[in-house]
Design an enzyme around this catalytic site. Structure first.
Site, PDB file in Angstrom:
ATOM      1  N   HIS A 167      -3.864  -5.205  -0.073  1.00 19.00           N
ATOM      2  CA  HIS A 167      -3.591  -5.738   1.260  1.00 19.00           C
ATOM      3  C   HIS A 167      -3.649  -7.269   1.268  1.00 19.00           C
ATOM      4  O   HIS A 167      -4.706  -7.856   1.477  1.00 19.00           O
ATOM      5  CB  HIS A 167      -4.606  -5.190   2.265  1.00 19.00           C
ATOM      6  CG  HIS A 167      -4.400  -3.756   2.604  1.00 19.00           C
ATOM      7  ND1 HIS A 167      -3.728  -3.333   3.724  1.00 19.00           N
ATOM      8  CD2 HIS A 167      -4.761  -2.629   1.937  1.00 19.00           C
ATOM      9  CE1 HIS A 167      -3.685  -2.013   3.752  1.00 19.00           C
ATOM     10  NE2 HIS A 167      -4.313  -1.567   2.680  1.00 19.00           N
ATOM     11  N   GLU A 196      -2.709  -9.217   3.469  1.00 13.95           N
ATOM     12  CA  GLU A 196      -2.968  -9.794   4.801  1.00 13.95           C
ATOM     13  C   GLU A 196      -4.447 -10.103   4.997  1.00 13.95           C
ATOM     14  O   GLU A 196      -4.823 -10.808   5.944  1.00 13.95           O
ATOM     15  CB  GLU A 196      -2.463  -8.856   5.901  1.00 13.95           C
ATOM     16  CG  GLU A 196      -3.415  -7.777   6.338  1.00 13.95           C
ATOM     17  CD  GLU A 196      -3.568  -6.669   5.317  1.00 13.95           C
ATOM     18  OE1 GLU A 196      -4.645  -6.039   5.277  1.00 13.95           O
ATOM     19  OE2 GLU A 196      -2.612  -6.434   4.545  1.00 13.95           O
ATOM     20  N   CYS A 253       0.826  -1.201   0.000  1.00 13.92           N
ATOM     21  CA  CYS A 253       0.000   0.000   0.000  1.00 13.92           C
ATOM     22  C   CYS A 253       0.865   1.257   0.000  1.00 13.92           C
ATOM     23  O   CYS A 253       1.444   1.600  -1.028  1.00 13.92           O
ATOM     24  CB  CYS A 253      -0.967  -0.036   1.189  1.00 13.92           C
ATOM     25  SG  CYS A 253      -2.365   1.098   1.006  1.00 13.92           S
TER      26      CYS A 253
END
Length: 421
Positions: free
Chosen positions: A388, A390, A293
């Site tokens: 992202h 994650e 990001c």
């Protein structure tokens, strides 16, 4: 700065503005800088808040979004109409607090109904002083933002409302619009130092790697990191040292890292001078680099490419991204208002210092609007993605990127050990 009056207190009584199961809520008004106005009811704390108004298309994951430091200084609009039904818990937060400047929902749940819930969303908003608004047309608001782009705005309720605001008297709305226009723009905002950790800390390997020597050592620079990211790396056997954004190259090298990671975070990458200088120093060492990001935007700028502000940004958990290496489409989680500006087709010589860092190429592309969603260097060990992986909250299609980075770190370690023989 975003202004929050009352800090979670009802300005009329001085008591926390607690969730109400009745329909007897204080009146509230949302005003954008261009004069667009919607009326509704107070949700969370009562008072006034200012920030950039943005929307997310995620139908779930509001707790993760609220606690994502990347939303610092932003008023978050949920396009999903019914919010709060899963409540709040102590497992899902991505940081120690709620970071959004304000919260906009259409229909708040009257009561949480989920086995994992440990509390109510509105109670948590009120406790942390987050001014919100509900019972308004979030579809009209989202369409307006899609047409005009992300705009500064304000939520006003309780004693923060001037006489005539609820009935949309021109003089009252003009007063509120003036307050919004006096607030800072997101363009040019340097926010990293407001969200980063103040002290260095360590996450030891976890899961099957717990109590074992780390397979790699990582220096992670916290630009507003979500907690899930270092947790995933730790679960792969990595010892993760999280450093403040103000750290120097010497600080990072003090742990003899096998790799360096730059996290997500808020603000304009164009004014992140220290972070870009630090990243260039990392690239000069040849230590493998991975960014997510904000860390992707900073890699672009470190290489000499530009960045620009998107009209209304990418925010949600359902964004299609093309992985050019495999030809696969991954559904990914996004939260970004800026993007890297670099050639989309083929490799290009990085502009900084006439190609000091060799060549780079775009590895991932947003299928909705062709925004750069990932890049990698071809002559030095560095890559990054705009989204992202994650997946907090969101799909896990891109989770392999953490293993890719671990493999890059292990290859670097093996090469260094070979050179020392």
């Amino acid at each position: 700065m975003i202004e929050k009056e009352m800090l979670g207190q009802d300005v009329t009584s001085g008591a926390p503005a607690k969730r109400s199961l009745s329909l007897d809520r204080p009146e509230a008004v949302l005003v954008l800088e261009d004069g667009f106005v919607l009326t509704g009811k107070a949700f969370g704390a009562v008072g006034r808040t200012l920030g950039e108004v943005v929307f997310t298309t995620g139908m779930t994951g509001y707790q993760e979004s609220l606690t994502d430091p990347s939303y610092h200084k932003q008023i978050l609009v949920m396009t999903a109409p019914h919010i709060g039904n899963t409540g709040m818990n102590t497992t899902d937060p991505e940081s120690s607090r709620i970071w959004v400047a304000g919260f906009v929902v259409r229909d708040p749940a009257r009561q949480a109904s989920n086995w994992r819930a440990e509390g109510e969303l509105e109670d948590e908003l009120a406790e942390q002083g987050i001014v919100g608004i509900c019972d308004l047309d979030t579809r009209a608001l989202t369409l307006h933002l899609r047409e005009r782009g992300s705009l500064r705005g304000g939520i006003f309720s309780g004693n923060a409302l001037p006489v005539g605001a609820v009935t949309l008297e021109p003089h009252a709305i003009a007063t509120l619009q003036g307050i919004v226009l006096d607030s800072p723009l997101m363009t040019g905002a340097a926010l990293t130092n407001e969200v980063t950790t103040k002290t260095q800390y360590v996450l030891e390997p976890s899961g099957e790697h717990a109590d074992k020597p780390p397979v790699a050592v990582l220096a992670a620079v916290d630009l507003g990191v979500k907690s899930r990211t270092p947790e995933i790396l730790a679960s792969l056997g990595v010892q993760v040292h999280i450093f403040p954004a103000s750290s120097s190259l010497e600080d990072l090298q003090s742990i003899h890292p096998d790799g360096v990671f730059f996290s997500n975070g808020p603000g304009d990458p164009g004014v992140a001078t220290h972070e870009i200088d630090l990243l260039r120093a990392v690239l000069d060492t040849g230590i493998p680099y991975f960014g997510i990001c904000f860390g992707n935007q900073l890699l672009g700028r470190a290489l000499g490419y530009g960045t620009y502000k998107l009209t209304y940004g990418h925010r949600g958990v359902n964004q299609p991204v093309l992985d050019r290496a495999t030809g696969k489409v991954e559904i990914t989680a996004h939260n970004h208002g800026f993007a890297v500006d670099m050639p989309l087709d083929g490799a290009s010589v990085t502009p900084y210092h006439e190609g000091q860092y060799g060549r780079a190429e775009v590895t991932h592309l947003a299928l909705n609007d062709s925004v750069v969603e990932g890049l990698r260097c071809l002559d030095i060990p560095a890559f990054s993605v705009q989204y992202h992986p994650e997946a907090a909250a969101g799909p896990h299609d891109a989770g392999h990127l953490f293993t890719d980075f671990l493999n890059l770190m292990l290859a670097h370690r093996a090469a260094c050990q070979g050179d020392n023989k």
